[in-house]
Design a protein around this motif. Structure first.
Motif, short mmCIF file in Angstrom:
data_model
loop_
_atom_site.label_atom_id
_atom_site.label_comp_id
_atom_site.label_asym_id
_atom_site.label_seq_id
_atom_site.Cartn_x
_atom_site.Cartn_y
_atom_site.Cartn_z
N PRO A 59 0.83 -1.21 0.00
CA PRO A 59 0.00 0.00 0.00
C PRO A 59 0.86 1.25 0.00
O PRO A 59 1.97 1.26 0.55
N ARG A 60 0.35 2.31 -0.60
CA ARG A 60 1.11 3.57 -0.68
C ARG A 60 1.49 4.10 0.70
O ARG A 60 2.53 4.72 0.87
N ALA A 61 0.64 3.83 1.69
CA ALA A 61 0.89 4.37 3.04
C ALA A 61 2.05 3.67 3.74
O ALA A 61 2.62 4.21 4.69
N GLU A 62 2.43 2.49 3.28
CA GLU A 62 3.51 1.75 3.94
C GLU A 62 4.85 2.32 3.49
O GLU A 62 5.14 2.40 2.30
N LYS A 63 5.68 2.68 4.45
CA LYS A 63 6.94 3.36 4.17
C LYS A 63 8.07 2.36 3.97
O LYS A 63 8.13 1.32 4.63
N SER A 64 9.00 2.71 3.07
CA SER A 64 10.19 1.89 2.87
C SER A 64 11.07 1.94 4.11
O SER A 64 11.16 2.96 4.79
N ARG A 65 11.73 0.81 4.40
CA ARG A 65 12.61 0.74 5.57
C ARG A 65 14.02 1.21 5.26
O ARG A 65 14.85 1.30 6.15
N GLU A 66 14.30 1.50 4.00
CA GLU A 66 15.69 1.82 3.65
C GLU A 66 15.71 2.80 2.48
O GLU A 66 14.93 2.67 1.53
N LYS A 67 16.64 3.73 2.53
CA LYS A 67 16.80 4.71 1.46
C LYS A 67 17.18 4.00 0.17
O LYS A 67 17.97 3.07 0.16
N ASP A 68 16.58 4.44 -0.93
CA ASP A 68 16.86 3.93 -2.28
C ASP A 68 16.33 2.52 -2.52
O ASP A 68 16.67 1.90 -3.54
N LEU A 69 15.54 1.99 -1.62
CA LEU A 69 14.87 0.71 -1.84
C LEU A 69 13.37 0.91 -1.68
O LEU A 69 12.94 1.65 -0.81
N PRO A 70 12.58 0.24 -2.47
CA PRO A 70 12.91 -0.64 -3.59
C PRO A 70 13.23 0.15 -4.85
O PRO A 70 13.18 1.38 -4.85
N THR A 71 13.46 -0.58 -5.96
CA THR A 71 13.65 0.10 -7.25
C THR A 71 12.36 0.78 -7.66
O THR A 71 12.37 1.94 -8.12
N VAL A 72 11.23 0.07 -7.51
CA VAL A 72 9.91 0.64 -7.82
C VAL A 72 8.90 0.17 -6.78
O VAL A 72 9.09 -0.85 -6.13
N ARG A 73 7.82 0.94 -6.65
CA ARG A 73 6.68 0.56 -5.81
C ARG A 73 5.53 0.16 -6.70
O ARG A 73 5.26 0.79 -7.73
N LEU A 74 4.79 -0.87 -6.29
CA LEU A 74 3.58 -1.30 -6.98
C LEU A 74 2.43 -1.33 -5.98
O LEU A 74 2.61 -1.75 -4.84
N THR A 75 1.25 -0.92 -6.41
CA THR A 75 0.07 -1.08 -5.57
C THR A 75 -0.82 -2.21 -6.08
O THR A 75 -1.70 -2.68 -5.37
N THR A 76 -0.59 -2.63 -7.31
CA THR A 76 -1.25 -3.80 -7.88
C THR A 76 -0.24 -4.49 -8.78
O THR A 76 0.56 -3.83 -9.44
N LEU A 77 -0.27 -5.80 -8.82
CA LEU A 77 0.74 -6.53 -9.58
C LEU A 77 0.64 -6.23 -11.07
O LEU A 77 1.66 -6.28 -11.78
N SER A 78 -0.52 -5.90 -11.54
CA SER A 78 -0.70 -5.60 -12.96
C SER A 78 0.17 -4.45 -13.44
O SER A 78 0.51 -4.35 -14.62
N ASP A 79 0.57 -3.57 -12.51
CA ASP A 79 1.42 -2.42 -12.87
C ASP A 79 2.82 -2.84 -13.29
O ASP A 79 3.57 -2.04 -13.85
N LEU A 80 3.21 -4.08 -13.02
CA LEU A 80 4.58 -4.51 -13.32
C LEU A 80 4.88 -4.47 -14.80
O LEU A 80 6.01 -4.15 -15.20
N ALA A 81 3.91 -4.78 -15.64
CA ALA A 81 4.15 -4.78 -17.09
C ALA A 81 4.60 -3.40 -17.56
O ALA A 81 5.53 -3.26 -18.36
N ARG A 82 3.97 -2.36 -17.04
CA ARG A 82 4.33 -0.99 -17.40
C ARG A 82 5.75 -0.68 -16.93
O ARG A 82 6.54 -0.04 -17.65
N VAL A 83 6.10 -1.13 -15.74
CA VAL A 83 7.43 -0.87 -15.18
C VAL A 83 8.49 -1.52 -16.04
O VAL A 83 9.52 -0.90 -16.37
N LEU A 84 8.30 -2.76 -16.45
CA LEU A 84 9.30 -3.47 -17.22
C LEU A 84 9.43 -2.94 -18.64
O LEU A 84 10.49 -3.07 -19.26
N ASP A 85 8.39 -2.33 -19.14
CA ASP A 85 8.43 -1.77 -20.49
C ASP A 85 9.01 -0.37 -20.52
O ASP A 85 9.33 0.15 -21.59
N SER A 86 9.18 0.24 -19.35
CA SER A 86 9.64 1.64 -19.32
C SER A 86 11.16 1.73 -19.50
O SER A 86 11.87 0.77 -19.36
#
Length: 228
Positions: free
Chosen positions: A201-228
């Motif tokens: 969820p967007r409200a959940e904060k990363s535990r470490e600077k510069d991680l992750p590479t990308v955030r997803l809120t739904t798995l379907s968004d991964l196709a767009r990320v890999l094509d970018s």
């Protein structure tokens, strides 16, 4: 013949079968829908106990997905103060139905990525993950399945990822790890040099600077990320 662009590894529970929602959260929703009254905190303690019991269950490695859901429900209800009065079949039905709906949606993504990537699963499971993936209709998309119950190593131990990355015949560079658990999926994969996609969820904060590479809120968004 397509040119393989790399490797994409997925977690299973909470990732391939949900948009970042753990089994305990989804089981609790089914329990409450069936009339259960316990808070999530109390329920979660009982659920963790049922998880440990499931790992020790004789024959667990031979159970498919629905049979595993039924087994977990049967182990869970006696550990809840109101479990004996609840319809276990109804709870298992709801969890199974909602999970299958998400897996069917995500199959579209897997079918698309399978045209250009080798795909794999790296998951803390109980030795029957391949059977579950087969029953859910998605095993055919995966070149490697690293099930902790079979390999004998559990995330966040990097050796479970390395087991998948070293599988014969895979194009493993570049490689991505997609998961919902920051500590078990994202941090160890990044330490091995993988790009990471955190499903949370967007409200959940990363535990470490510069991680992750990308955030997803739904798995379907991964196709767009890999094509970018």
């Amino acid at each position: 013949m397509f040119r393989v662009r790399g490797l994409v590894l997925f977690d299973f529970g909470g990732t391939l079968d949900a948009d970042g929602s753990r089994w305990s959260v989804r089981f609790h929703a089914a329990y409450r829908a069936a009339g259960g009254k316990q808070s999530f905190a109390a329920f979660d303690r009982a659920f963790r106990e049922s998880d440990r019991a499931l790992e020790r269950l004789a024959g667990i490695e031979r159970l498919g997905f629905r049979a595993m859901v039924d087994a977990q429900t049967a182990l869970l209800l006696p550990r809840l103060s109101d479990g004996a009065a609840l319809p276990g079949r109804s709870i298992a039905d709801q969890f199974h139905s909602t999970t299958c709906t998400i897996v069917r949606r995500n199959e579209e993504l897997l079918a698309l990525l399978h045209k250009s990537y080798h795909l794999g699963v790296v998951s803390n499971f109980t030795g029957n993950l391949e059977l579950c993936l087969q029953e859910l209709g998605v095993m055919r998309y995966f070149s490697v399945v690293a099930d902790s119950g079979r390999v004998g190593i559990a995330k966040p131990d990097p050796r479970l990822f390395q087991h998948a990355l070293s599988w014969p015949g895979l194009v493993s560079k570049p490689a991505w790890m997609v998961g919902d658990n920051f500590e078990s999926d994202i941090r160890p994969a990044a330490a091995l040099g993988l790009s990471t996609a955190w499903l949370a969820p967007r409200a959940e904060k990363s535990r470490e600077k510069d991680l992750p590479t990308v955030r997803l809120t739904t798995l379907s968004d991964l196709a767009r990320v890999l094509d970018s």
